[in-house]
Scaffold this motif. Structure first.
Motif, PDB file in Angstrom:
ATOM      1  N   CYS A  23       0.813  -1.230   0.000  1.00  0.00           N
ATOM      2  CA  CYS A  23       0.000   0.000   0.000  1.00  0.00           C
ATOM      3  C   CYS A  23       0.839   1.270   0.000  1.00  0.00           C
ATOM      4  O   CYS A  23       1.688   1.502   0.856  1.00  0.00           O
ATOM      5  CB  CYS A  23      -0.933   0.012   1.196  1.00  0.00           C
ATOM      6  N   LEU A  24       0.567   2.140  -0.980  1.00  0.00           N
ATOM      7  CA  LEU A  24       1.336   3.372  -1.142  1.00  0.00           C
ATOM      8  C   LEU A  24       0.607   4.584  -0.571  1.00  0.00           C
ATOM      9  O   LEU A  24       0.962   5.725  -0.869  1.00  0.00           O
ATOM     10  CB  LEU A  24       1.637   3.589  -2.629  1.00  0.00           C
ATOM     11  N   ALA A  25      -0.401   4.342   0.223  1.00  0.00           N
ATOM     12  CA  ALA A  25      -1.179   5.445   0.823  1.00  0.00           C
ATOM     13  C   ALA A  25      -1.783   6.338  -0.258  1.00  0.00           C
ATOM     14  O   ALA A  25      -1.675   7.559  -0.221  1.00  0.00           O
ATOM     15  CB  ALA A  25      -0.336   6.256   1.808  1.00  0.00           C
ATOM     16  N   ALA A  26      -2.378   5.698  -1.242  1.00  0.00           N
ATOM     17  CA  ALA A  26      -3.065   6.433  -2.301  1.00  0.00           C
ATOM     18  C   ALA A  26      -4.287   5.624  -2.735  1.00  0.00           C
ATOM     19  O   ALA A  26      -4.722   5.708  -3.882  1.00  0.00           O
ATOM     20  CB  ALA A  26      -2.125   6.658  -3.476  1.00  0.00           C
ATOM     21  N   GLU A  30       2.384   6.832   7.477  1.00  0.00           N
ATOM     22  CA  GLU A  30       1.146   6.384   6.817  1.00  0.00           C
ATOM     23  C   GLU A  30       1.294   5.209   5.842  1.00  0.00           C
ATOM     24  O   GLU A  30       1.517   5.402   4.647  1.00  0.00           O
ATOM     25  CB  GLU A  30       0.498   7.560   6.081  1.00  0.00           C
ATOM     26  N   THR A  36      -5.405   3.736   4.210  1.00  0.00           N
ATOM     27  CA  THR A  36      -5.249   5.051   4.848  1.00  0.00           C
ATOM     28  C   THR A  36      -4.393   5.969   3.986  1.00  0.00           C
ATOM     29  O   THR A  36      -3.269   5.612   3.635  1.00  0.00           O
ATOM     30  CB  THR A  36      -4.575   4.870   6.230  1.00  0.00           C
ATOM     31  N   PHE A  37      -4.954   7.146   3.645  1.00  0.00           N
ATOM     32  CA  PHE A  37      -4.168   8.077   2.823  1.00  0.00           C
ATOM     33  C   PHE A  37      -4.506   9.522   3.133  1.00  0.00           C
ATOM     34  O   PHE A  37      -4.297  10.417   2.323  1.00  0.00           O
ATOM     35  CB  PHE A  37      -4.376   7.775   1.325  1.00  0.00           C
ATOM     36  N   ARG A  51      -1.201  11.912   3.740  1.00  0.00           N
ATOM     37  CA  ARG A  51      -0.630  12.344   2.461  1.00  0.00           C
ATOM     38  C   ARG A  51      -1.431  13.529   1.909  1.00  0.00           C
ATOM     39  O   ARG A  51      -0.867  14.527   1.465  1.00  0.00           O
ATOM     40  CB  ARG A  51      -0.691  11.201   1.437  1.00  0.00           C
ATOM     41  N   ARG A  78       7.080   8.647   5.363  1.00  0.00           N
ATOM     42  CA  ARG A  78       7.478   7.416   4.667  1.00  0.00           C
ATOM     43  C   ARG A  78       8.239   7.784   3.399  1.00  0.00           C
ATOM     44  O   ARG A  78       7.884   8.744   2.692  1.00  0.00           O
ATOM     45  CB  ARG A  78       6.297   6.496   4.390  1.00  0.00           C
TER      46      ARG A  78
END
Ligand SMILES: Cc1cc2nc3c(=O)[nH]c(=O)nc-3n(C[C@H](O)[C@H](O)[C@H](O)COP(=O)(O)O)c2cc1C
Ligand code: SF4
Ligand code: FES
Lengths: 175, 458
Positions: free
Chosen positions: A133-136, B84, B89-90, B93, B124
């Motif tokens: 997961c790239l947080a997007a 994060e 979860t985003f 960002r 991150r």
């Protein structure tokens, strides 16, 4: 797996060392080891990977043991311990992205580049791999390309084709 | 429209610059705190606000700050957790990309409250674009005198730095983060000592999530009591929810805590319903680590009352019929999604991200991944389902850090609520490769389901 390859001797340019110095200045005296992760990113941006000889140089610069650098570089997923393609397409493979087609995108990239995950194309330009997961997740499917980690969101097979073609063309223009 | 405390000005062009952020009232909280309040008074306001940590655990922020040890002559640190990496979860960002100064302003106020003279934002490593945005914003703030020596002539000095990670979910765990910031592998520390006593470089340290720190700005501007009026019960204030999966409008939403889950999913102000006209099958309401719930239990408690987006309401019913708010990563699954496949995917994630220090986590996550893989790919046995439950129980509570629990809960809850789907994978190994189990009765209203069960039994 740490597969050590032969590399050219590494010399850091004075511009690069200046950047290292600035990073070290962010921490209290004697805590220069804190600069290790940011410095490894700079090294990888310069060389395309964190080669064993480069890691030795970093250890020397930070006045720590080489093993302290290896164990860090091998723990974190962003540091490449082997040479990769010039452009490494890192596609998110985690749950939320898979709900909207990330797996199809990875299949498509594999097919389009003609190499398996982790391999390098014959022209040395591309590698690809699945990452977590790239947080997007709200803009899925997504991929990123280092060393500046530009993001490409809401991917479709067409947009991936365009991206790869553009990177190839950019390469041709430079030559 | 719900109240917006963090994202009120998100659509103002140029809000990422100091100039526009200032025009919209930015840095008032720094002025107020540094010029009119003592550090302890700032802590007191945060306590009054009832703010709970937005990184996942929900620990009261003001209380955490008051635990910070203050030995004479020893440096204290504030470290912002911008790692994060929790799947789903985003929001951090989003905040850092669009309103970086909200985080920087919060960092200055919080650092002042804690008496920190050097603070770090640990981002991150994959978020290089956000790192550049933050560094630019810090330079702007410093040039304008909001950072550096003798801020606003008050005698308070603060340096703020951005630190990139190297790509490792475990570095979101606060002690692993501190190890990483010291230039080491991200292995969580054994606690105690807690960071409040011995954190970064062995000094007293507070670690807070990006959103928690940004929330300090409205708390200081309006006062803790005002903040506490927003929300519901002990879930005060607003929360950023990252919405992903099969929704019409995935994205980041600021909600007032207490919003009905149904309204969040279906109203046009928020997610706008399930994409492509499909039906909702299940949700993971608070990031991949929290229990998955079928659609009916997502929207209502087992007794039929509506479920709300708050710490208490989401966990109503405990693990039997509830879940957790966690980091606010809200993942929606439509009727075509396979629960077994998703559970395998998450198990692979935790196996990949286990730091390997404790054997129950290192080995257990590997087992979970392997067994789920064979169930998903048509080689599973009926006994595998109980084996998964057994392995997850053996991980839970037996590890140094909560990653072990985070790996175990999604598996245990998937089997608890979707056991029939796992069994179907065993009974129909070929069919399950090419088709999906579908929605079954996961969306049937709770009351009806209870009646059906009664009839079955009679
Ligand atoms: C495996 C694991 C991953 C975590 N990841 C994050 C993260 O990415 N961001 C975050 O703020 N907190 C994360 N946490 C929670 C932190 O340990 C810590 O509780 C939090 O940063 C405290 O800040 P808060 O009180 O403001 O929420 C994680 C915890 C665990 C166990
Ligand atoms: S529970 Fe897992 S991630 Fe956490 S310390 Fe143990 S092995 Fe590492
Ligand atoms: S799951 Fe792909 S970005 Fe989060």
């Amino acid at each position: 797996m740490l597969k050590v390859e032969e590399t050219q001797p590494v010399e850091f340019s004075s511009a690069l060392v200046e950047k290292f110095d600035e990073i070290v200045s962010r921490y209290p005296a004697g805590k220069q080891k804190s600069a290790l992760l940011p410095i490894l990113h700079l090294v990888q941006a310069e060389l395309g990977w964190t080669s064993p000889l480069a890691m030795d140089k970093v250890a020397e610069y930070l006045n720590i043991e080489p093993i302290e650098v290896y164990e860090v570089a091998s723990f974190y997923s962003m540091y490449f311990l082997q040479p990769k393609g010039k452009y490494v397409l890192e596609v998110c493979r985690t749950g939320p992205c898979c709900l909207v087609g990330a797996e199809k995108i990875m299949d498509h990239i594999e097919h389009k580049l003609g190499v398996k995950e982790g391999e390098v194309t014959a022209d040395g330009l591309f590698s690809w791999r699945g990452v977590e997961c790239l947080a997007a997740c709200g803009y899925a499917p997504v991929l990123q390309i280092g060393p500046d980690y530009t993001f490409y969101e809401n991917l479709t097979e067409q947009s991936v084709d365009t991206l790869i073609d553009n990177l190839k063309n950019k390469q041709d223009l430079r030559q | 429209m719900g109240r917006k405390l963090l994202l009120e000005h998100i659509n103002v062009p140029g809000i990422n610059t100091l100039e526009v952020y200032r025009q919209k009232g930015g840095y008032r909280a720094v002025e107020k705190a540094l010029k009119t309040l003592t550090p302890d008074e700032v802590v007191e306001e945060v306590k009054k606000s009832g703010l709970r940590g937005r990184g996942g655990a929900g620990f009261p922020t003001g209380m955490k700050w008051s635990f910070l040890a203050k030995p004479e002559g020893v440096a204290r640190y504030l470290v912002c957790n911008a790692d994060e990496s929790e799947p789903g979860t985003f929001k951090d960002r989003y905040l850092m990309t669009h309103i970086p100064h909200a985080l920087i302003e919060g960092m200055i106020v919080a650092s002042f409250a804690l008496g920190a003279k050097t603070s770090y934002i640990y981002v991150r490593g994959e978020m290089m674009p956000q790192i550049r945005i933050l560094e630019k914003a810090i330079a702007e703030a410093k040039a304008a005198g909001w950072l550096g020596k003798n801020i606003l002539g008050t005698g308070y000095d603060l340096e703020l730095y951005v630190q990139p990670g190297g790509g490792a979910y475990i570095c979101g765990e606060e002690t692993a983060l501190l190890e990483s910031l010291e230039g080491k592998r991200g292995n969580p520390r054994i606690k105690p000592p807690f960071p409040a006593i011995a954190g970064l470089y062995g000094c007293p340290t507070v670690v807070n999530n990006v959103e928690s720190i940004a929330a300090v700005v409205p708390i200081i501007n309006d006062g803790g009591d005002e903040y506490a009026k927003v929300g519901i019960g002990r879930s005060t204030g607003t929360k950023l929810i990252s919405a992903s999966g099969n929704l019409v409008k995935p994205g980041v939403y600021e909600i007032e805590l207490g919003l009905p889950v149904e309204e969040f999913i279906y109203s046009d102000e928020y997610c706008g319903g399930i994409a492509n006209g499909k039906r909702l099958k299940a949700t993971v309401a608070g990031g991949s680590s929290v229990p998955i719930l079928p659609a009916n239990l997502t929207l209502k408690y087992a007794n039929g009352e509506p479920r709300l987006m708050s710490y208490e309401s989401l966990s109503e019913g405990g693990f039997a019929t509830g879940t957790m708010l966690g980091s606010g990563g809200f993942i929606a699954f439509d009727e075509d999604q396979c629960i077994v496949r998703n559970t395998w995917n998450f198990a692979r994630f935790y196996h990949h991200e286990s730091c390997g220090q404790c054997s129950p986590c290192r080995e257990g996550t590997g087992w979970l991944e392997k067994v789920l893989h064979r169930l998903e790919y048509g080689h599973g046995k009926m006994s595998d389902i109980d084996l998964l439950v057994d392995v997850s129980k053996k991980i839970e509570g037996n590890t140094i850090c909560p990653l072990g629990d985070a790996a175990a809960w999604p598996v245990a809850s998937a089997i608890r609520h979707f056991r029939d789907e796992f069994e179907w994978h065993v009974k129909e190994p070929v069919k399950s490769l090419s088709s999906n189990y579908g929605i079954a009765n996961y969306a049937v209203p709770i009351e009806k389901k209870v009646e059906e069960v009664k009839q079955d039994n009679s």
